[in-house]
Design an enzyme around this catalytic site. Structure first.
Site, PDB file in Angstrom:
ATOM      1  CG  ASN A   1      32.475  39.387  37.669  1.00  0.00           C
ATOM      2  OD1 ASN A   1      32.062  40.652  37.845  1.00  0.00           O
ATOM      3  ND2 ASN A   1      33.268  39.567  37.074  1.00  0.00           N
TER       4      ASN A   1
ATOM      5  CG  HIS B   1      34.649  42.385  29.034  1.00  0.00           C
ATOM      6  ND1 HIS B   1      34.528  41.154  30.110  1.00  0.00           N
ATOM      7  CD2 HIS B   1      33.685  42.739  28.000  1.00  0.00           C
ATOM      8  CE1 HIS B   1      33.626  40.893  28.705  1.00  0.00           C
ATOM      9  NE2 HIS B   1      33.180  41.380  28.016  1.00  0.00           N
ATOM     10  CG  HIS B   2      30.318  42.567  34.034  1.00  0.00           C
ATOM     11  ND1 HIS B   2      30.827  42.213  36.160  1.00  0.00           N
ATOM     12  CD2 HIS B   2      29.012  43.908  34.637  1.00  0.00           C
ATOM     13  CE1 HIS B   2      29.779  42.880  36.850  1.00  0.00           C
ATOM     14  NE2 HIS B   2      28.773  43.434  35.783  1.00  0.00           N
ATOM     15  CB  SER B   3      35.355  39.246  32.762  1.00  0.00           C
ATOM     16  OG  SER B   3      36.141  39.989  31.220  1.00  0.00           O
TER      17      SER B   3
END
Length: 522
Positions: free
Chosen positions: A334, A152-154
């Site tokens: 991120n 997951h990009h989080s």
């Protein structure tokens, strides 16, 4: 995309060092950027394919994950409640080894494509750490087996996850040594009038770029084209495919044109998309074959891409230990923005994305600019030497994403002497992604041939080489004459054809972009 000439090797080894306060993330809320990646319209995942030159041993991978990946706090915590909660990791539920049928009805390449496509139609269980690893022991055209990470990009951006990947690898030349890390060299500072001119350009470009992003968030969006997906395209499955070109050829074009590797790849992308769209706009017309050879692109066609870049103060790929160190400029997470050259737009947009949700709430602030552009584009510098993944020699690395609110994402990553281009497409919008790859590859070959001819023409002593090109103008015509060594270039007529096709293609693109009117070309 950083060039090989613009990188140096860091001497620090990659290592994961537990530090005091590693539990500082326990029950901490997700950052604003991480929360954005949990929104329904932008529930974004990173998917990375790693080709192995040998079959993958699942037990060896699991044993090594305990001492590498699981040492990172984000991979041993669940974030489904919008905060990082420590939990016990059951590797049997995170490492999946599907049974491979010996009598596949489809080719092995198609099997891997379909397997990954099916993965993009499902989501991870938010009651567990948000990652899994799929080990496919099936031989493809470019690997003996394929490992597929779904994250997951989080948990982090491309730079963070590339650093994590390198922490799980070792040098092929010395299996006991961890790989060195490519770092970006700082550019030389300017002086005098040049410094003031650069400062003015920086300020001016930043103002214009930020205003363009604000306009995009509020009302500005790309016109409808065959590459624009439907409103709910972020929730559809994706076909993710990749193709490899020579990094050496890309660097040759860069040197011939005095530009950057990133500029070369953007140019190849623009040329390939123009060829593909020209074909799509010819569909339904009479005598389609002849029509495709003409310029079918609409006038004033404008297609924009959201280009994600690393905005950390210390650029490049860093060791995982550096990224986990408190106060380090090479931060984990991120840290991405949208950027043009000579502009601070990315820093401003990232700050806005962090602060506005804290003031007005995440649901009231969804970044509209990515969905109002046609394409997502991203690139990451990969290892410059062959590496092993837990004892398995790596053939290729192909990261991408799914869940984005666009029908097409193009990702570029380098590995040793190769450049891998990865497409993530919504098949209802781009039903023929392999044709798009063919157009990208054909454009690359045309640009390469033109770049080779241009580079060779610049040599002071062309008699020492197998090719000499002379350009002569007469009235309204330009003639180019080739003098070749047929042992080196056995098909000079083919080279002439490629040069002529390249010139025609460049002319069509210039006309299509509206730089000149067709009637003004005599």
């Amino acid at each position: 995309m950083e060039t090989q000439s613009g990188l140096k090797h860091a001497l620090k080894p990659i290592r994961i060092v537990p530090k005091e306060g590693d539990d500082q993330e326990d029950h901490q809320p997700l950052s604003p950027m991480a929360r954005l990646f949990h929104e329904p319209d932008c529930n974004l995942y990173v998917i990375a394919m790693i080709g192995s030159k040998t079959r993958i041993d699942p037990d060896m991978v699991k044993a090594n994950l305990v001492h590498s990946l699981l040492k990172h706090p984000r991979f041993s915590r669940k974030g489904g409640e919008m905060k990082w909660v420590p939990t016990k990791v059951d590797l049997e539920k995170h490492v999946i080894v599907p049974d491979m049928c010996s009598d596949m009805e489809t080719s092995s390449d198609k099997y891997v494509e379909d397997y990954i496509c099916n993965l993009t139609k499902t989501t991870l269980d938010f009651s567990k750490p948000l990652w899994d690893l799929h080990l496919l022991n099936v031989k493809t055209s470019d690997a003996e087996a394929v490992a597929v990470f779904r994250i997951h990009h989080s948990l982090g951006d491309g730079t963070s996850l590339m650093s994590l990947l390198l922490a799980c690898t070792s040098k092929a030349s010395d299996p006991m040594a961890l790989p060195s890390v490519p770092m970006m060299k700082k550019s030389k500072s300017s002086a005098g009038s040049e410094m003031w001119w650069k400062a003015f350009r920086l300020v001016w470009n930043t103002i214009i770029d930020v205003l363009m992003v604000i306009a995009t968030v509020l009302f500005l969006k790309d016109r409808n084209t065959p590459l624009r997906g439907p409103p709910n395209v972020g929730s559809t499955g994706r076909r993710i495919i990749h193709r490899t070109i020579s990094l050496e050829d890309v660097v040759m074009i860069k040197n011939a044109m005095s530009t950057t590797v990133n500029d070369v790849m953007v140019g190849i992308t623009q040329a390939g998309l123009s060829r593909y769209l020209n074909r799509r706009y010819a569909e339904g017309k009479k005598n389609k074959g002849a029509t495709e050879k003409k310029n079918n692109l609409p006038k004033n066609l404008s297609i924009r891409a959201t280009h994600f870049i690393n905005i950390r103060p210390s650029a490049g790929i860093h060791t995982l230990a550096e990224m986990m160190e408190k106060g380090s400029e090479a931060k984990w997470g991120n840290w991405i923005g949208y950027k043009k050259k000579t502009s601070l737009e990315a820093l401003y947009i990232h700050s806005m994305a962090k602060s506005i949700p804290n003031l007005f709430g995440t649901k009231r602030f969804m970044p509209q600019s990515p969905s109002r552009t046609t394409i997502w584009y991203s690139n990451v510098v990969g290892p410059q030497e062959e590496i092993f993944f837990f004892g398995h020699p790596i053939a290729f690395i192909a990261p991408s994403c799914f869940g984005q609110p666009n029908a097409l994402m193009i990702h570029v990553v380098s590995y040793v002497d190769k450049m891998n281009i990865i497409l993530s497409v919504d098949e209802s919008t781009v039903p023929d992604p392999h044709q798009l790859f063919d157009d990208l590859e054909e454009s690359f070959n045309l640009i390469k041939n033109f770049g080779m001819a241009f580079a060779i023409a610049l040599y002071d002593d062309p008699l020492n080489y197998g090719l000499m090109i002379d350009f002569q103008s007469y009235i309204n015509k330009m003639t180019f004459v080739l003098s070749v060594d047929e042992e080196i270039i056995p098909d000079p007529q083919r080279l002439c054809d490629d040069l002529e096709k390249s010139l025609k293609f460049i002319k069509d693109v210039v006309i299509a972009r509206g730089f000149v009117h067709k009637n003004s070309i005599k």
